[in-house]
Write an enzyme that holds these catalytic residues in place. Structure first.
Site, PDB file in Angstrom:
ATOM      1  N   ALA A 588     -39.636  38.106 -17.259  1.00 45.27           N
ATOM      2  CA  ALA A 588     -38.892  39.343 -16.608  1.00 45.27           C
ATOM      3  C   ALA A 588     -38.538  40.330 -17.952  1.00 45.27           C
ATOM      4  CB  ALA A 588     -37.672  38.901 -16.039  1.00 45.27           C
ATOM      5  N   PHE A 591     -37.695  46.295 -16.623  1.00 46.55           N
ATOM      6  CA  PHE A 591     -38.297  47.150 -15.450  1.00 46.55           C
ATOM      7  C   PHE A 591     -38.756  46.408 -14.310  1.00 46.55           C
ATOM      8  CE2 PHE A 591     -39.434  49.005 -19.743  1.00 46.55           C
ATOM      9  CZ  PHE A 591     -38.657  50.068 -19.602  1.00 46.55           C
ATOM     10  N   VAL A 594     -42.808  39.148 -13.748  1.00 47.18           N
ATOM     11  CA  VAL A 594     -44.142  38.748 -13.283  1.00 47.18           C
ATOM     12  C   VAL A 594     -43.709  37.486 -12.646  1.00 47.18           C
ATOM     13  CG1 VAL A 594     -46.195  38.002 -14.084  1.00 47.18           C
ATOM     14  CG2 VAL A 594     -45.158  39.984 -15.167  1.00 47.18           C
ATOM     15  N   LYS A 614     -47.123  41.180 -10.548  1.00 48.76           N
ATOM     16  CA  LYS A 614     -46.300  42.097 -11.090  1.00 48.76           C
ATOM     17  C   LYS A 614     -45.476  42.877 -10.151  1.00 48.76           C
ATOM     18  CE  LYS A 614     -49.128  43.167 -15.022  1.00 48.76           C
ATOM     19  NZ  LYS A 614     -49.652  44.114 -15.956  1.00 48.76           N
ATOM     20  N   ASP A 776     -52.370  48.769 -28.080  1.00 52.98           N
ATOM     21  CA  ASP A 776     -50.920  47.656 -28.547  1.00 52.98           C
ATOM     22  C   ASP A 776     -51.890  46.553 -28.656  1.00 52.98           C
ATOM     23  OD1 ASP A 776     -48.696  46.561 -29.347  1.00 52.98           O
ATOM     24  OD2 ASP A 776     -48.024  46.507 -27.527  1.00 52.98           O
TER      25      ASP A 776
END
Length: 978
Positions: A588, A591, A594, A614, A776
């Site tokens: 967690a 926002f 999962v 999600k 990323d």
């Protein structure tokens, strides 16, 4: 083990080789059906030019002028040979492709109705067959069905037509081309051939290239050629007034004699520069062509503009900002950027690029300029010389706006005239008798010109606000006071009327009025400051955004991305939310979370599958909900691949959006490596380790009191929103028991590390093939599932980005700076090549078994300078020399010299094959040794040395509790506030 010489030669050819342009699709011939869409793309190092039956049946791609030809509805008239030639380098040559458009109703495509040649030349009758299967039955006839003259020698070429050798005056006639189609004769329309007698003339000459620039030491070639119908002519090449002694090559082509002198220079020097002249002469006359050859010390990139860099236009006007760039070698990246100060309501910048030899023209179109578009416009361009930029400052002109107010000051009446506009307006006061709406100097009783009004505000790119005061003592009965303002854009005025003393006003008691006004203004100021503070905090708060970007098209460094909100959502992904049985929360963040779930009937009606789901927090904003939906659309757009976390389904109706993805039982690669590190103490694979290195791995678990949530696949056991934070020992123990029960207990081998690296490279190659930029790439963003299959994913929901030391605040974003390429850090440029740099950092993580990159180096200005200057980390302990060479090539400061992911896959697979063969499944050592305190970046191995450690708390940061519990970063655009 070393890469063999053939492999090194192959890579050098792939990365740095230059040659003739390449036409896609490949192949000398292409056969299509009528009505099909045909696209021919020419790939080259510089500007190209097409030749062939192009207009009006083809269109040039405006995004890549000159390189791509497209016809939406192919017809027989498109049949012909298309040639692509590189303009800037005659050594590169040209490439051709012949297109057939099979049309049973039209067997012939005539490129000309009339052909004129000189006696003795080769005459080409350009009737092209549209179906290559018909070329065996072709014939040539004269008009009226007469046979060709017996002494006429000719042959047929499917690419060119019928060719008459050494045409004579008697061959002048109208010819038709015939073939047999399904047993029937198919005849072309007539072609008139006119053969003229020879008239002597000076030779025709050509000097290529028309302009040439080379860096000292590079190769160059200058070609001087001349043609004539008669053999008796001469051709020479001169530099200045000096005739160059160059061998003469002669040929006979198309009934013309051709003579060529080619100057080839393997390594040019300054004395080779100058004006070159190609001179051809015969008894009739002489022709001359010249070109300029420039030799420079190094690559250059010069940006200039014929316009002033300080531009002023009125609101609503249109403006074109033009920049000329003289560059060698070619410009690889460029972009226009708005630098502010008004970032609200900004339109997408519209610009075009025009290319010539060694010269570019960049034009930015600002149509009907709005107030919010004033500010700085920044053009940035790059070639091998580096980056250069030019900044325009656009200031908007505003007509004056005026407001007149009255206020008593110290018992005296004062009129205030507040004026805004740009340029700064002038102020004139007038006093006129009576109540009137108009007053000029002729009617005015008094006129005052205020030459020094008080400037209240003078912000860059904004209006100037001034105030003029008119102290009048006591307002006079039946008088009108005018404040008139003027600047170069326009003028404005406002009046103030004084009525009779009995009606004029009841002045408030000044002793009461002033404190009330001051109190009200103070309260309002505090409220405004509080509002601004709240707004600033809201702006600083990171938002959940889509990280992955899909490129729609690009030119240079100008990228157009697909708006994910506009992508379609296929209802085939919809899955009944009632068929999901939720389990524990896997991770967690700020926002959302999962959650592990069991899906009933996913794929097959009786299937039961463990999945990861999600979802957003219930307090999510509309833009965050839109971002999750965009992420869903992007995943469905990309499609399936073994080495990415694949989309399995979604729930978008009847509740919050749920995104269902594959469940990866081993968690993220970074923690997997750190868990395995205790068993990998490697004297055989890690020579030169010292005893201090033992602590580098022994302290990794830190008594298992911290659990990473960044992958979204660690166990928490309760269905709540869990921030990334330390948990109890019991909870941690259960986590390790649960996940490690599934993990094979055998130690990792070098082959395993190569296997992980290769799988991630394959996943990145897939994303690159889909024009997707990840931005990323890191071990924390790679998950492992059954069979040790590595999968690239996007786990922004399970991150507390405010507390992750891997992400550094830059502007209004948090960025994974230590994984970012220099062009991304310094110039906000994100490309597939910048993903390759990040992949090199990921390789370093893998072969250092989970150490943090750049150990002991703080992220500050010194770090940025190190990266910009080319500093590279040392070879990790468990990395063979060839793997470290791949890392170094990924960290090349020049993005175009970095390998592609396909090339990386090839190298890693080759290394894995050699490892299997030579090491005979040898495990990494499991006892006795130590990893070395400088395993992650001590001495830099020859070319560079490790910078002095700046903070002991940063050294081997993976051993610190805060780092073990570090969360992952929210997926955002990773763009600075540029």
């Amino acid at each position: 083990m070393e890469l063999g010489p053939p492999l090194v030669l192959l890579l050098a050819t792939v990365w740095h080789g230059q040659g003739a342009p390449v036409i896609e699709p490949s192949g000398p011939e292409l056969v299509v059906e009528p009505g099909e869409t045909v696209t021919l793309r020419c790939v080259s190092n510089g500007s190209v030019e097409w030749d062939g039956p192009i207009s009006p049946y083809w269109t040039l791609d405006p995004e890549s002028p000159g390189s791509t030809l497209t016809t939406r509805n192919a017809t027989f008239k498109n049949t012909g040979t298309y040639r692509c030639t590189e303009l800037e380098d005659p050594m590169a040559g040209s490439t051709t492709i012949h297109l057939y458009v099979k049309d049973p109703a039209h067997s012939w495509n005539l490129l000309a109705q009339e052909v004129t040649v000189v006696e003795g030349q080769e005459a080409v009758l350009p009737c092209l067959i549209t179906d290559p299967a018909l070329k065996d039955s072709v014939s040539l006839m004269r008009e009226g069905g007469r046979q060709v003259l017996r002494k006429t020698v000719y042959f047929f070429s499917a690419w060119r037509g019928f060719i008459i050798r050494k045409a004579k005056v008697l061959d002048s006639n109208t010819y038709v081309c015939k073939t047999m189609v399904n047993g029937r004769e198919s005849t072309s329309t007539g072609i008139w051939l006119k053969v003229n007698r020879v008239h002597p003339e000076p030779p025709q000459i050509k000097l290529e290239p028309s302009k040439l620039v080379r860096i000292r030491g590079e190769a160059a070639q200058i070609v001087c050629s001349a043609t004539n119908a008669e053999v008796g002519f001469n051709v020479i090449l001169k530099r200045g007034d000096t005739k160059l002694e160059i061998p003469l090559n002669s040929d006979f082509q198309d009934n013309y004699y051709k003579k060529v002198r080619a100057l080839s220079l393997n390594a040019v020097d300054f004395q080779d520069a100058g004006i070159y002249s190609c001179v051809a002469s015969n008894d009739v006359g002489t022709r001359t062509a010249t070109m300029n050859f420039q030799v420079v010390e190094s690559a250059y990139l010069n940006l200039t503009s014929e316009q002033s860099l300080l531009q002023e236009v009125s609101v609503g006007d249109s403006l074109i900002l033009t920049v000329h760039a003289d560059a060698y070698p070619s410009i690889q990246h460029y972009n226009w950027t708005y630098l502010g100060p008004f970032f609200e309501d900004q339109r997408k910048l519209e610009f075009i690029t025009q290319r010539a030899i060694y010269r570019y023209t960049f034009k930015l179109f600002l149509n009907r300029v709005k107030a919010s578009e004033a500010g700085q416009y920044f053009l940035m361009a790059q070639n091998k010389a580096g980056w250069n930029n030019l900044t325009f400052e656009l200031t908007l002109r505003y007509p004056p706006e005026v407001s007149v107010t009255w206020m008593p000051v110290n018992g005296s009446d004062v009129l205030f005239c507040d004026v805004s506009g740009y340029p700064q307006p002038s102020v004139t006061w007038m006093e006129c008798r009576g109540h009137t709406d108009r007053c000029d100097e002729a009617q005015a009783l008094q006129v005052w010109n205020d030459t020094h009004p008080e400037v209240l505000s003078q912000k860059p790119f904004d209006k100037v606000i001034i105030q003029s005061q008119l102290p009048i003592g006591t307002l006079k009965h039946n008088m009108t006071y005018f404040c008139k303002t003027h600047n170069s854009v326009g003028n404005s005025s406002q009046y103030f009327r004084a009525v009779s003393l009995g009606q004029s006003k009841q002045l408030p008691d000044e002793s009461l009025f002033t404190p009330v006004v001051v109190a009200c203004m103070s309260v309002m100021s505090l409220l405004v400051l509080l509002l601004l503070l709240l707004l600033y905090k809201y702006k600083q708060k990171p938002k959940y955004q889509v990280r992955w970007k899909i490129i729609e098209r690009y030119e240079g460094n100008s990228y157009t991305f697909i708006d994910p909100t506009q992508l379609p959502y296929n209802e085939k992904w919809e899955f009944p939310r009632n068929n999901l049985q939720f389990g524990k929360t896997l991770g967690a963040g700020a926002f959302g979370k999962v959650v592990e779930a069991t899906a009933f009937g996913l794929g097959k009606e009786d299937a039961v599958l463990k999945v990861a789901v999600k979802m957003l927090k219930s307090t999510a904003h509309a833009d965050e909900k839109e971002a999750l939906m965009s992420e869903l659309k992007i995943m469905s757009h990309l499609g399936q691949h073994e080495n990415i976390v694949n989309l399995l389904g979604a729930c978008t109706h009847g509740g919050p959006v749920l995104v269902i993805t594959e469940y990866c039982c081993y968690g993220d690669l970074l923690n997997f490596l750190r868990r395995k590190a205790e068993a990998m103490l490697g004297p055989s694979l890690s020579p030169g380790q010292d005893s201090e290195g033992d602590s580098s791995y022994k302290n990794i678990h830190l008594e298992k009191k911290y659990v990473r949530r960044d992958s979204g696949f660690s166990s928490q056991g309760v269905d709540t929103y869990v921030e990334m934070r330390p948990v109890s020992t019991s909870s941690s123990d259960s986590f390790f028991k649960q996940d490690l029960d599934k993990e094979p207990s055998r130690p990792l081998e070098l082959w395993d590390l190569l296997h992980f690296s290769s799988q991630v490279a394959q996943g990145m190659a897939f994303l690159a093939s889909k024009n997707c930029i990840h931005r990323d790439v890191a071990a924390r963003n790679v998950l492992l599932t059954s069979g040790h299959v590595a999968k690239i994913g996007d786990f922004g929901l399970a991150r507390d980005i405010m507390n992750d030391s891997n992400y550094v605040v830059k502007g209004n974003a948090r960025l994974p700076v230590k994984w970012m390429a220099p062009e991304s850090i310094l110039y906000c440029v994100y490309t597939v090549q910048s993903d390759v740099w990040s992949y090199g950092i990921l390789l370093w993580e893998i072969f250092s078994l989970g150490l943090n990159p750049y150990p002991g180096i703080l992220v500050n200005n010194k770090f940025y300078k190190l990266v910009k200057d080319g500093y590279q980390m040392a070879q990790p302990v468990f990395a063979p020399k060839n793997i470290y060479s791949i890392m170094q090539s990924c960290w090349d400061l020049e993005p175009t010299r970095r390998p592609t992911f396909q090339q990386i896959c090839f190298l890693l697979q080759e290394q894995a094959r050699l490892e299997r063969r030579d090491q005979d499944y040898a495990n990494l050592p499991s006892s006795g040794g130590s990893s070395g305190s400088d395993s992650g970046g001590g001495s830099s191995g020859g070319s560079s040395s490790e910078p002095e450690e700046e903070s002991s708390s940063e050294h081997l940061a993976c051993c610190e509790p805060g780092d073990i519990a570090q969360p992952l970063l929210q997926p955002n655009n990773y763009q600075f506030a540029c």
